[in-house]
Design a protein around this motif. Structure first.
Motif, PDB file in Angstrom:
ATOM      1  N   VAL A   3       0.778  -1.116   0.017  1.00 31.17           N
ATOM      2  CA  VAL A   3       0.085   0.051   0.135  1.00 31.17           C
ATOM      3  C   VAL A   3       0.829   1.217   0.198  1.00 31.17           C
ATOM      4  O   VAL A   3       0.719   2.186  -0.748  1.00 31.17           O
ATOM      5  CB  VAL A   3      -1.076  -0.024   1.249  1.00 31.17           C
ATOM      6  N   PHE A   4       1.968   1.192   1.011  1.00 30.27           N
ATOM      7  CA  PHE A   4       2.718   2.496   0.831  1.00 30.27           C
ATOM      8  C   PHE A   4       3.743   2.554  -0.315  1.00 30.27           C
ATOM      9  O   PHE A   4       3.657   3.748  -1.041  1.00 30.27           O
ATOM     10  CB  PHE A   4       3.832   2.361   1.928  1.00 30.27           C
ATOM     11  N   ALA A   5       4.084   1.488  -0.945  1.00 28.46           N
ATOM     12  CA  ALA A   5       4.489   1.659  -2.115  1.00 28.46           C
ATOM     13  C   ALA A   5       3.688   2.151  -3.565  1.00 28.46           C
ATOM     14  O   ALA A   5       4.082   2.822  -4.100  1.00 28.46           O
ATOM     15  CB  ALA A   5       5.203   0.073  -2.885  1.00 28.46           C
ATOM     16  N   ALA A   6       2.315   1.777  -3.464  1.00 30.64           N
ATOM     17  CA  ALA A   6       1.548   1.846  -4.360  1.00 30.64           C
ATOM     18  C   ALA A   6       1.319   3.437  -4.302  1.00 30.64           C
ATOM     19  O   ALA A   6       1.226   4.400  -5.338  1.00 30.64           O
ATOM     20  CB  ALA A   6       0.374   1.293  -4.496  1.00 30.64           C
ATOM     21  N   ILE A   7       1.094   4.167  -3.067  1.00 30.03           N
ATOM     22  CA  ILE A   7       0.708   5.328  -3.017  1.00 30.03           C
ATOM     23  C   ILE A   7       1.995   6.193  -3.439  1.00 30.03           C
ATOM     24  O   ILE A   7       1.874   7.333  -4.079  1.00 30.03           O
ATOM     25  CB  ILE A   7       0.573   5.684  -1.230  1.00 30.03           C
ATOM     26  N   ALA A   8       3.193   5.887  -2.772  1.00 35.52           N
ATOM     27  CA  ALA A   8       4.498   6.431  -3.349  1.00 35.52           C
ATOM     28  C   ALA A   8       4.601   6.564  -4.722  1.00 35.52           C
ATOM     29  O   ALA A   8       4.831   7.767  -5.243  1.00 35.52           O
ATOM     30  CB  ALA A   8       5.592   5.992  -2.461  1.00 35.52           C
ATOM     31  N   LEU A   9       4.330   5.421  -5.539  1.00 33.71           N
ATOM     32  CA  LEU A   9       4.268   5.438  -6.927  1.00 33.71           C
ATOM     33  C   LEU A   9       3.476   6.424  -7.427  1.00 33.71           C
ATOM     34  O   LEU A   9       3.869   7.297  -8.459  1.00 33.71           O
ATOM     35  CB  LEU A   9       4.211   3.941  -7.415  1.00 33.71           C
ATOM     36  N   VAL A  46      -4.873   0.815  -7.602  1.00 30.73           N
ATOM     37  CA  VAL A  46      -6.228   0.282  -7.484  1.00 30.73           C
ATOM     38  C   VAL A  46      -6.045  -1.302  -7.292  1.00 30.73           C
ATOM     39  O   VAL A  46      -6.926  -1.769  -6.401  1.00 30.73           O
ATOM     40  CB  VAL A  46      -7.079   0.485  -8.519  1.00 30.73           C
ATOM     41  N   MET A  47      -5.143  -1.883  -8.068  1.00 26.73           N
ATOM     42  CA  MET A  47      -4.851  -3.342  -7.706  1.00 26.73           C
ATOM     43  C   MET A  47      -4.519  -3.816  -6.578  1.00 26.73           C
ATOM     44  O   MET A  47      -5.136  -4.876  -6.112  1.00 26.73           O
ATOM     45  CB  MET A  47      -4.122  -3.988  -9.016  1.00 26.73           C
ATOM     46  N   VAL A  48      -3.633  -2.966  -6.152  1.00 27.24           N
ATOM     47  CA  VAL A  48      -2.940  -3.272  -4.843  1.00 27.24           C
ATOM     48  C   VAL A  48      -4.113  -3.193  -3.660  1.00 27.24           C
ATOM     49  O   VAL A  48      -4.295  -4.020  -2.610  1.00 27.24           O
ATOM     50  CB  VAL A  48      -1.907  -2.390  -4.333  1.00 27.24           C
ATOM     51  N   GLY A  49      -4.900  -2.072  -3.783  1.00 28.92           N
ATOM     52  CA  GLY A  49      -6.056  -1.865  -2.884  1.00 28.92           C
ATOM     53  C   GLY A  49      -6.942  -3.012  -2.864  1.00 28.92           C
ATOM     54  O   GLY A  49      -7.590  -3.621  -1.734  1.00 28.92           O
ATOM     55  N   LEU A  50      -7.344  -3.405  -4.213  1.00 25.39           N
ATOM     56  CA  LEU A  50      -8.348  -4.545  -4.196  1.00 25.39           C
ATOM     57  C   LEU A  50      -7.443  -5.779  -3.487  1.00 25.39           C
ATOM     58  O   LEU A  50      -8.462  -6.585  -2.623  1.00 25.39           O
ATOM     59  CB  LEU A  50      -8.727  -4.783  -5.421  1.00 25.39           C
ATOM     60  N   TRP A  51      -6.425  -6.085  -3.775  1.00 29.33           N
ATOM     61  CA  TRP A  51      -5.699  -7.294  -3.133  1.00 29.33           C
ATOM     62  C   TRP A  51      -5.649  -6.961  -1.570  1.00 29.33           C
ATOM     63  O   TRP A  51      -5.997  -8.110  -1.000  1.00 29.33           O
ATOM     64  CB  TRP A  51      -4.385  -7.522  -3.692  1.00 29.33           C
TER      65      TRP A  51
END
Length: 128
Positions: A67-73, A118-123
């Motif tokens: 989640v942190f990685a996705a937000i940072a990206l 979004v994919m990370v969040g769903l997972w």
């Protein structure tokens, strides 16, 4: 970048005070991003909601990392996209097809990173 900092770099002298100056510049850029870019404000609201949801649901360590990685990206992509737009507008104030393409491709980078988020969040949040 300031001319004084450039002189210090060329002379091989880079002091701790210069590091704080660089940090101040980066924080200024973050402020510009949030204040001037509508999509960055949307990312801020969504990231805050996702972090709150993560606290409420008790994400695992791996889920938090992703989640942190996705937000940072997403934030990195938005920052690079905005920087490119500022530079393009300064360099070529008139409409130009190649500038338009560059802006569209940079925006696609934001879309790609947001889709990954979004994919990370769903997972992370939908029980599997």
């Amino acid at each position: 970048m300031r001319a004084k900092t450039e002189r210090r770099r060329r002379n091989g002298q880079f002091k701790l005070l210069d590091r704080f100056s660089s940090l101040r510049d980066a924080l200024n850029g973050l402020g510009i991003l949030v204040v001037e870019q509508h999509n960055a404000r949307i990312h801020l609201v969504v990231a805050t909601c996702v972090l709150a949801l993560g606290l409420l649901t008790g994400l695992s360590g791996l889920e938090w990392i992703l989640v942190f990685a996705a937000i940072a990206l997403v934030w990195m992509a938005e920052a690079f996209n905005s920087a490119l737009e500022y530079l393009a507008d300064a360099a070529v104030p008139d409409t130009h097809p190649l500038i338009g393409k560059a802006k569209d491709v940079a925006a696609a980078g934001v879309l790609i990173s947001a889709s990954f988020a979004v994919m990370v969040g769903l997972w992370a949040f939908i029980p599997g």
